[in-house]
Design a protein around this motif. Sequence first.
Motif, PDB file in Angstrom:
ATOM      1  N   VAL A 174       0.832  -1.211   0.000  1.00 53.16           N
ATOM      2  CA  VAL A 174       0.000   0.000   0.000  1.00 53.16           C
ATOM      3  C   VAL A 174       0.864   1.257   0.000  1.00 53.16           C
ATOM      4  N   VAL A 175       1.874   1.280   0.856  1.00 55.91           N
ATOM      5  CA  VAL A 175       2.737   2.460   0.947  1.00 55.91           C
ATOM      6  C   VAL A 175       3.434   2.727  -0.390  1.00 55.91           C
ATOM      7  N   GLN A 176       3.992   1.694  -1.004  1.00 50.13           N
ATOM      8  CA  GLN A 176       4.687   1.888  -2.277  1.00 50.13           C
ATOM      9  C   GLN A 176       3.727   2.292  -3.394  1.00 50.13           C
ATOM     10  N   LEU A 177       2.553   1.701  -3.436  1.00 55.33           N
ATOM     11  CA  LEU A 177       1.588   2.064  -4.472  1.00 55.33           C
ATOM     12  C   LEU A 177       1.124   3.506  -4.314  1.00 55.33           C
ATOM     13  N   MET A 178       0.925   3.941  -3.078  1.00 56.95           N
ATOM     14  CA  MET A 178       0.536   5.330  -2.848  1.00 56.95           C
ATOM     15  C   MET A 178       1.655   6.290  -3.250  1.00 56.95           C
ATOM     16  N   GLU A 179       2.881   5.941  -2.927  1.00 58.98           N
ATOM     17  CA  GLU A 179       3.991   6.847  -3.211  1.00 58.98           C
ATOM     18  C   GLU A 179       4.386   6.840  -4.685  1.00 58.98           C
ATOM     19  N   ARG A 180       4.178   5.730  -5.364  1.00 57.52           N
ATOM     20  CA  ARG A 180       4.571   5.631  -6.769  1.00 57.52           C
ATOM     21  C   ARG A 180       3.485   6.091  -7.734  1.00 57.52           C
ATOM     22  N   ASN A 181       2.243   6.157  -7.236  1.00 54.37           N
ATOM     23  CA  ASN A 181       1.143   6.471  -8.142  1.00 54.37           C
ATOM     24  C   ASN A 181       0.284   7.661  -7.748  1.00 54.37           C
ATOM     25  N   TYR A 182       0.219   7.975  -6.457  1.00 54.75           N
ATOM     26  CA  TYR A 182      -0.737   8.983  -6.004  1.00 54.75           C
ATOM     27  C   TYR A 182      -0.099  10.145  -5.252  1.00 54.75           C
ATOM     28  N   ARG A 183       1.197  10.361  -5.459  1.00 54.52           N
ATOM     29  CA  ARG A 183       1.913  11.518  -4.927  1.00 54.52           C
ATOM     30  C   ARG A 183       1.943  11.572  -3.410  1.00 54.52           C
ATOM     31  N   ALA A 184       1.849  10.436  -2.761  1.00 57.45           N
ATOM     32  CA  ALA A 184       2.027  10.380  -1.308  1.00 57.45           C
ATOM     33  C   ALA A 184       3.486  10.589  -0.977  1.00 57.45           C
ATOM     34  N   GLY A 185       3.751  11.332   0.103  1.00 58.98           N
ATOM     35  CA  GLY A 185       5.115  11.572   0.528  1.00 58.98           C
ATOM     36  C   GLY A 185       5.553  10.587   1.593  1.00 58.98           C
ATOM     37  N   THR A 186       6.725  10.829   2.137  1.00 54.91           N
ATOM     38  CA  THR A 186       7.272   9.952   3.169  1.00 54.91           C
ATOM     39  C   THR A 186       6.993  10.471   4.575  1.00 54.91           C
ATOM     40  N   ALA A 187       6.293  11.596   4.688  1.00 59.76           N
ATOM     41  CA  ALA A 187       5.825  12.076   5.997  1.00 59.76           C
ATOM     42  C   ALA A 187       4.514  11.358   6.279  1.00 59.76           C
ATOM     43  N   ARG A 188       4.588  10.306   7.099  1.00 61.62           N
ATOM     44  CA  ARG A 188       3.451   9.409   7.299  1.00 61.62           C
ATOM     45  C   ARG A 188       3.050   9.335   8.766  1.00 61.62           C
ATOM     46  N   ALA A 189       1.745   9.142   8.992  1.00 64.95           N
ATOM     47  CA  ALA A 189       1.215   8.850  10.324  1.00 64.95           C
ATOM     48  C   ALA A 189       0.196   7.737  10.161  1.00 64.95           C
ATOM     49  N   ALA A 190      -0.149   7.091  11.282  1.00 63.43           N
ATOM     50  CA  ALA A 190      -1.131   6.003  11.239  1.00 63.43           C
ATOM     51  C   ALA A 190      -2.050   6.093  12.441  1.00 63.43           C
ATOM     52  N   MET A 191      -3.297   5.730  12.231  1.00 59.60           N
ATOM     53  CA  MET A 191      -4.243   5.630  13.335  1.00 59.60           C
ATOM     54  C   MET A 191      -5.107   4.401  13.104  1.00 59.60           C
ATOM     55  N   GLY A 192      -5.668   3.877  14.181  1.00 61.98           N
ATOM     56  CA  GLY A 192      -6.530   2.721  14.035  1.00 61.98           C
ATOM     57  C   GLY A 192      -7.370   2.504  15.273  1.00 61.98           C
ATOM     58  N   LEU A 193      -8.456   1.790  15.095  1.00 55.45           N
ATOM     59  CA  LEU A 193      -9.329   1.470  16.220  1.00 55.45           C
ATOM     60  C   LEU A 193      -9.385  -0.040  16.417  1.00 55.45           C
ATOM     61  N   SER A 194      -9.500  -0.453  17.664  1.00 56.13           N
ATOM     62  CA  SER A 194      -9.570  -1.868  18.012  1.00 56.13           C
ATOM     63  C   SER A 194      -8.355  -2.595  17.409  1.00 56.13           C
ATOM     64  N   SER A 195      -8.576  -3.637  16.593  1.00 54.01           N
ATOM     65  CA  SER A 195      -7.421  -4.341  16.028  1.00 54.01           C
ATOM     66  C   SER A 195      -6.618  -3.434  15.099  1.00 54.01           C
ATOM     67  N   GLY A 196      -7.280  -2.428  14.511  1.00 53.43           N
ATOM     68  CA  GLY A 196      -6.554  -1.465  13.691  1.00 53.43           C
ATOM     69  C   GLY A 196      -5.639  -0.582  14.520  1.00 53.43           C
ATOM     70  N   GLY A 197      -6.031  -0.311  15.770  1.00 57.63           N
ATOM     71  CA  GLY A 197      -5.158   0.428  16.676  1.00 57.63           C
ATOM     72  C   GLY A 197      -3.935  -0.391  17.035  1.00 57.63           C
ATOM     73  N   GLN A 198      -4.160  -1.677  17.283  1.00 56.91           N
ATOM     74  CA  GLN A 198      -3.033  -2.594  17.506  1.00 56.91           C
ATOM     75  C   GLN A 198      -2.115  -2.580  16.299  1.00 56.91           C
ATOM     76  N   GLY A 199      -2.699  -2.591  15.091  1.00 55.80           N
ATOM     77  CA  GLY A 199      -1.905  -2.571  13.879  1.00 55.80           C
ATOM     78  C   GLY A 199      -1.056  -1.314  13.757  1.00 55.80           C
ATOM     79  N   ALA A 200      -1.647  -0.156  14.037  1.00 51.21           N
ATOM     80  CA  ALA A 200      -0.912   1.104  13.910  1.00 51.21           C
ATOM     81  C   ALA A 200       0.304   1.132  14.822  1.00 51.21           C
ATOM     82  N   ILE A 201       0.127   0.723  16.081  1.00 53.73           N
ATOM     83  CA  ILE A 201       1.226   0.769  17.043  1.00 53.73           C
ATOM     84  C   ILE A 201       2.247  -0.335  16.749  1.00 53.73           C
TER      85      ILE A 201
END
Length: 347
Positions: A155-182
């Motif tokens: 996902v990170v590479q596809l966003m950066e190679r195709n959709y102009r996403a930069g390398t300044a990244r943050a993550a958030m998540g809830l429940s199991s997604g919160g576990q994933g972010a941390i």
Amino acid sequence: MASERRRRMRMTAMATTLIGTTVASGLAAPAHASAPALRRADTGAAITAQKRIDARTFDATVRSPALRMSVKMRVITPKGWSRKSKKRWPVLYAYHGGNDNYLSWTRSTAIEKLAARYNALVVMPEGGVNGSYTDWYNYGKGGTPKWETFHTKEVVQLMERNYRAGTARAAMGLSSGGQGAITYAARHRGLFRYAASYSGIVHLTKPGIPAILMAEGLIFNPGQDPFRIWGNPDKHPRNWQRHDPYVLAKNLRGTGIYLSAGTTGNPGKLDPPFVGWEFVKARLVGGISEAVAGATTVSLAARLRQLKIPVTTHIYKDGWHQWGYWILEMNRSWPLLMKSIGAKRVS
């Protein structure tokens, strides 16, 4: 008549193809300009379809070797964004909870309004009904599904190679997604500048937690072997430890951390006034789940402070495992997430 009907059918098919192509390229550029060719990730993961949802939102279908299937991600773009731009935008990756999907944030929150205030991309990838934000252990054999590889590489590479996403990244998540972010922040140092967990299990090997997770796996995903995810906690403790933010806490130094959860398992001000059997069911699911998440959140926060690693917490008492509280936490932590990636306020 038959030949005329066939001619009309061919014309309709051609028009449909042209419209689809225009929509896809229009994600990035005016209709008169050609969009950059879509590039693959290192694994071979590729964008196979794009669908405009509204002026600022689109869905992309990803054919993922890490998962051996195609899944989707939803992307909210900032004002002025274009695939043809030479500029890159900071990005927030938002992970959903279990028994849900990539649509959950736009379905259950006003995340689009929050996103519109800042010049950052927001990416909401699929995480599976019970993907658990890890490359499954499969009794030491590895193999699919590899959700961690999908999220942190494909996902990170596809966003950066195709959709102009930069390398300044943050993550958030809830429940199991919160576990994933941390967990991702701890296992991939430098991937995120900030990581936020709302009611996540963030001390995976805390006594009693593996048994609870295995039991939940059996209850909510009947027929699925819960030991395939991280292994048998008694026989494969090292793999559990390798995915435990508490054990990996030192790796979080230098990453901004936000942790929130309820601790009592009692209903709070945002919970419906259930009575009778409905109250019992809600208490068993929402109450116990939140108390478990709260215990692990308190544990990780204490560990980080012991290591003198800065952490922002909002530990509350009453409140069940539900969207009402997660929306509050999203709003509370959003400015911190945006500041960490240098996203500027635009409205």
